[in-house]
Design an enzyme around this catalytic site. Sequence first.
Site, PDB file in Angstrom:
ATOM      1  N   GLU A 159      14.912  73.960  25.978  1.00 22.55           N
ATOM      2  CA  GLU A 159      14.961  72.610  25.422  1.00 22.55           C
ATOM      3  C   GLU A 159      16.063  72.577  24.360  1.00 22.55           C
ATOM      4  O   GLU A 159      16.096  73.419  23.462  1.00 22.55           O
ATOM      5  CB  GLU A 159      13.605  72.252  24.794  1.00 22.55           C
ATOM      6  CG  GLU A 159      13.608  70.837  24.249  1.00 22.55           C
ATOM      7  CD  GLU A 159      12.210  70.226  24.178  1.00 22.55           C
ATOM      8  OE1 GLU A 159      11.344  70.604  24.991  1.00 22.55           O
ATOM      9  OE2 GLU A 159      11.996  69.382  23.299  1.00 22.55           O
ATOM     10  N   ARG A 160      16.937  71.604  24.487  1.00 21.25           N
ATOM     11  CA  ARG A 160      18.092  71.500  23.582  1.00 21.25           C
ATOM     12  C   ARG A 160      18.925  72.780  23.591  1.00 21.25           C
ATOM     13  O   ARG A 160      19.409  73.232  22.547  1.00 21.25           O
ATOM     14  CB  ARG A 160      17.651  71.172  22.160  1.00 21.25           C
ATOM     15  CG  ARG A 160      16.676  70.025  22.051  1.00 21.25           C
ATOM     16  CD  ARG A 160      17.130  68.790  22.772  1.00 21.25           C
ATOM     17  NE  ARG A 160      16.145  67.714  22.702  1.00 21.25           N
ATOM     18  CZ  ARG A 160      16.311  66.549  23.333  1.00 21.25           C
ATOM     19  NH1 ARG A 160      17.371  66.329  24.087  1.00 21.25           N
ATOM     20  NH2 ARG A 160      15.403  65.610  23.238  1.00 21.25           N
ATOM     21  N   ASN A 202       7.231  72.945  22.265  1.00 23.04           N
ATOM     22  CA  ASN A 202       6.531  72.097  23.231  1.00 23.04           C
ATOM     23  C   ASN A 202       5.972  73.006  24.316  1.00 23.04           C
ATOM     24  O   ASN A 202       6.704  73.480  25.169  1.00 23.04           O
ATOM     25  CB  ASN A 202       7.491  71.092  23.870  1.00 23.04           C
ATOM     26  CG  ASN A 202       7.898  70.010  22.894  1.00 23.04           C
ATOM     27  OD1 ASN A 202       7.063  69.393  22.232  1.00 23.04           O
ATOM     28  ND2 ASN A 202       9.200  69.773  22.794  1.00 23.04           N
ATOM     29  N   GLU A 286       4.747  63.921  19.082  1.00 24.63           N
ATOM     30  CA  GLU A 286       5.472  63.611  20.308  1.00 24.63           C
ATOM     31  C   GLU A 286       4.654  63.940  21.556  1.00 24.63           C
ATOM     32  O   GLU A 286       5.139  64.568  22.494  1.00 24.63           O
ATOM     33  CB  GLU A 286       6.817  64.348  20.326  1.00 24.63           C
ATOM     34  CG  GLU A 286       7.699  63.943  19.151  1.00 24.63           C
ATOM     35  CD  GLU A 286       9.111  64.529  19.192  1.00 24.63           C
ATOM     36  OE1 GLU A 286       9.277  65.638  19.731  1.00 24.63           O
ATOM     37  OE2 GLU A 286      10.031  63.868  18.682  1.00 24.63           O
ATOM     38  N   ARG A 319       3.840  73.108  12.172  1.00 27.39           N
ATOM     39  CA  ARG A 319       5.029  72.266  11.965  1.00 27.39           C
ATOM     40  C   ARG A 319       4.644  70.889  11.401  1.00 27.39           C
ATOM     41  O   ARG A 319       3.629  70.304  11.788  1.00 27.39           O
ATOM     42  CB  ARG A 319       5.818  72.117  13.264  1.00 27.39           C
ATOM     43  CG  ARG A 319       6.392  73.458  13.712  1.00 27.39           C
ATOM     44  CD  ARG A 319       7.176  73.343  14.993  1.00 27.39           C
ATOM     45  NE  ARG A 319       8.506  72.825  14.846  1.00 27.39           N
ATOM     46  CZ  ARG A 319       8.984  71.785  15.507  1.00 27.39           C
ATOM     47  NH1 ARG A 319       8.220  71.089  16.337  1.00 27.39           N
ATOM     48  NH2 ARG A 319      10.233  71.401  15.351  1.00 27.39           N
ATOM     49  N   ARG A 336       9.458  55.956   9.802  1.00 34.65           N
ATOM     50  CA  ARG A 336       9.342  57.324  10.303  1.00 34.65           C
ATOM     51  C   ARG A 336       9.712  58.348   9.233  1.00 34.65           C
ATOM     52  O   ARG A 336       9.128  59.434   9.175  1.00 34.65           O
ATOM     53  CB  ARG A 336      10.228  57.473  11.539  1.00 34.65           C
ATOM     54  CG  ARG A 336      10.366  58.897  11.994  1.00 34.65           C
ATOM     55  CD  ARG A 336      10.973  58.967  13.368  1.00 34.65           C
ATOM     56  NE  ARG A 336      11.452  60.312  13.633  1.00 34.65           N
ATOM     57  CZ  ARG A 336      12.061  60.674  14.739  1.00 34.65           C
ATOM     58  NH1 ARG A 336      12.272  59.783  15.708  1.00 34.65           N
ATOM     59  NH2 ARG A 336      12.456  61.910  14.921  1.00 34.65           N
ATOM     60  N   ASP A 365      15.386  63.947  11.743  1.00 35.92           N
ATOM     61  CA  ASP A 365      15.492  64.942  12.802  1.00 35.92           C
ATOM     62  C   ASP A 365      16.900  65.507  12.929  1.00 35.92           C
ATOM     63  O   ASP A 365      17.638  65.120  13.837  1.00 35.92           O
ATOM     64  CB  ASP A 365      15.058  64.292  14.129  1.00 35.92           C
ATOM     65  CG  ASP A 365      14.766  65.326  15.198  1.00 35.92           C
ATOM     66  OD1 ASP A 365      14.773  66.525  14.875  1.00 35.92           O
ATOM     67  OD2 ASP A 365      14.524  64.931  16.349  1.00 35.92           O
ATOM     68  N   GLU A 387      12.827  74.291   7.910  1.00 33.47           N
ATOM     69  CA  GLU A 387      13.308  74.508   9.283  1.00 33.47           C
ATOM     70  C   GLU A 387      14.698  73.905   9.465  1.00 33.47           C
ATOM     71  O   GLU A 387      14.905  72.723   9.194  1.00 33.47           O
ATOM     72  CB  GLU A 387      12.319  73.852  10.276  1.00 33.47           C
ATOM     73  CG  GLU A 387      12.767  73.874  11.735  1.00 33.47           C
ATOM     74  CD  GLU A 387      11.749  73.214  12.693  1.00 33.47           C
ATOM     75  OE1 GLU A 387      10.548  73.131  12.371  1.00 33.47           O
ATOM     76  OE2 GLU A 387      12.177  72.770  13.780  1.00 33.47           O
ATOM     77  N   GLU A 393      21.906  70.078  18.513  1.00 34.86           N
ATOM     78  CA  GLU A 393      21.406  68.936  19.281  1.00 34.86           C
ATOM     79  C   GLU A 393      22.108  67.635  18.912  1.00 34.86           C
ATOM     80  O   GLU A 393      22.578  66.899  19.784  1.00 34.86           O
ATOM     81  CB  GLU A 393      19.899  68.792  19.062  1.00 34.86           C
ATOM     82  CG  GLU A 393      19.321  67.547  19.724  1.00 34.86           C
ATOM     83  CD  GLU A 393      17.808  67.427  19.557  1.00 34.86           C
ATOM     84  OE1 GLU A 393      17.190  68.336  18.977  1.00 34.86           O
ATOM     85  OE2 GLU A 393      17.259  66.413  20.020  1.00 34.86           O
TER      86      GLU A 393
HETATM   87  C1  BDP Z   1      13.765  67.000  18.411  1.00 37.75           C
HETATM   88  C2  BDP Z   1      14.091  67.307  19.822  1.00 37.75           C
HETATM   89  C3  BDP Z   1      12.897  67.567  20.667  1.00 37.75           C
HETATM   90  C4  BDP Z   1      11.967  68.542  19.981  1.00 37.75           C
HETATM   91  C5  BDP Z   1      11.618  68.038  18.610  1.00 37.75           C
HETATM   92  C6  BDP Z   1      10.806  69.038  17.807  1.00 37.75           C
HETATM   93  O1  BDP Z   1      14.821  66.225  20.357  1.00 37.75           O
HETATM   94  O2  BDP Z   1      13.357  68.084  21.883  1.00 37.75           O
HETATM   95  O3  BDP Z   1      10.830  68.732  20.727  1.00 37.75           O
HETATM   96  O4  BDP Z   1      12.801  67.852  17.881  1.00 37.75           O
HETATM   97  O5  BDP Z   1      11.343  69.571  16.831  1.00 37.75           O
HETATM   98  O6  BDP Z   1      14.926  67.219  17.657  1.00 37.75           O
HETATM   99  O7  BDP Z   1       9.658  69.286  18.100  1.00 37.75           O
END
Ligand code: BDP
Length: 679
Positions: A159-160, A202, A286, A319, A336, A365, A387, A393
């Site tokens: 992911e990313r 995730n 999410e 987290r 947010r 983010d 973090e 990304e």
């Molecule tokens: C975002 C990303 C996503 C991650 C999320 C995270 O787009 O893919 O799952 O952060 O940190 O930046 O959980």
Amino acid sequence: TNSYHCWLQYRKIENANQYSDIPSSIGVAGNTAIIDSAARELQYALKSMLDVDSTVQPYTSNESSIVLGTYESVNLNNYGISPKLFDDLNEEGYLLKTTEDNRQVLLIGKTDRGALYAAFHFLRILQQEESLLGLEIVEAPKNQLRMMNQWDNMNGSIERGYSGKSIFFNGNDFSKDVTRIKDYARLLSSVGVNAISINNVNVWDVETKLLTEEFLPKVKEVANILRSYGITTYLSINYASPIELGNLPTADPLDKEVGKWWARKAEEIYSYIPDFGGFVVKADSEGRPGPFTYGRGHVEGANVLARALQPFNGKVVWRCFVYNCLQDWRDRKTDRARAAYDNFKPLDGRFLDNVILQIKNGPMDFQVREPISPLVGAMKETNQVVEFQIAQEYTGQQKDVCYLVPQWKEVLDFDTYSDGEGSTVKSIVDGSRYNYSHSGIAAVSNIGNDINWTGNTLAQANLYGFGRLTWNPDLSTETITNEWIQFTFGSDPTVAGAVEDILLQSWRTYENYTAPLGVGWMVNPDHHYGPNVEGYEYSKWGTYHFADRDGIGVDRTIETGTGYAGQYFGSNAERYNSLEDCPDELLLFFHHVPYSHKLHSGVTVIQHIYNTHFQGVEEVETFIKSWNELEGKVENWVFENVKERLQLQLENAKEWRDRINTYFYRKSGIADEKNRTIY
Ligand code: BDP
């Protein structure tokens, strides 16, 4: 290509004379896997740099040798070293000393991890071709947890991930070939990283089963490799595991059976991996499951896991990236940016001692520019780590060069005022300010199985810099950058100068051609590369810029806005809340202003947008020009790799420039003072 070896290339030393009396035997005190790794690294590097064939043998105190061991296994008396010196050092500290006749090099750790770090330090000195005479260096890491988060999925995707596939997994299983895992461990430990979670936060799918007998033997194998480089293994877990793996009807953290299930699970994991680090948890975020489903909160959610891990010294890294991703707040009632603080601050003091909250550096983010999360420092009785995202990304995805060390330095040096003046982020995350029992810095990794690990070879500098900074946040950007350049490219001053200029400018440049003045986003939805000014403007993610014909920016003031500015301490709250005092680079994060609003820099917001977007593209053109002059001076593969990426960056920068400038020209109807062409 040498770029596979990153900063561990151990290039041949031209002027090797000064090292002619380096002993060629390595005396090893103690035989742990970590000491063994250190000895092998020394052997390999000495051969590579100095063409010395060294031998590894058990330590005896009187021979001329490189001594490698712990303060308890080496005869300190022999060298006139007092054991007291080690009293004040933390577990990972070391002494690096050369005796006066230079016949002995002492690499003595408080523990074997320390000895390994001493060995890497010694090798850095050699790589920098510095003198070894009469050295006496005592060092220890400033941060306790120096952690890497892989976002690797077991199907091999990341992911990313912008650098190929996972080195850990493929085909819903562990990779058969562990060579790269071992080399990754070398890279990480050489810069002091001491913990890693190997799977994505995730936990969607088969990853849930990493906690079962099907995969634990394989987790164990990987943990063995990582451990031999002083790195502790963690797993990201699925909060619904008691249901999915345990067939329980619920994952309610207050349910007795659920508690028992986690306790048994912990016992099972530790029977495979006695020094297992613990769990990384993304819960109620999410779409991931969490305690909210059962009407419980983060405290209950985290503590049930903490109780299970506690007998084994394991930790829960919980987290704080928790916000309602389905809530539209264009009505400005919610925001947010407020979410992490609103969710967690009231819970201070209620988490068990082996819970650590992991807080993203900014409230949104990982944008190119964000304020520092107001949650850092706001919880005096709750362990925290901050973090970072090494994976680019939102900062060019390792096509564009964006060197993030200057950004991280700004974060770490930021004064939160949480405990009066001088309450810097670094003094909070190193645990000293509030006596946290666990704290430190974590980051999302940027590596994959690309031959050079990071897609763009220049992105290796971010991985290097992250490690060095977590070891010591007081290292200057210049020191870190120059080390990396020298280890990667050697000491040709033309190369060093050009690469340094590109790296140090690159973050500003990326900011120049993307979303202006801290407002963020304006990216393509989903994949997050390239411009899309309204890409997120009318969806529910909470990432708005509120541009209309009159102005732009998010009102986060206390009086008329979302009140977010009020989450900061004292003078930070005042500064951000005030239109006059808010720093230019964050203006649109905190305020909604007309396009004609004058910045401290003297130009209007609209003119700033035009100027920086033209300038950003010009800067990329300068990068290309200076890089092209390095042809023949850097390895050809690397030359072509970066050259190709810079072309992609140029296209990207132009697209950003044109879209942003056109959009704001049309919205505002205000022309560019300099009459440049706006498409
Ligand atoms: C975002 C990303 C996503 C991650 C999320 C995270 O787009 O893919 O799952 O952060 O940190 O930046 O959980």
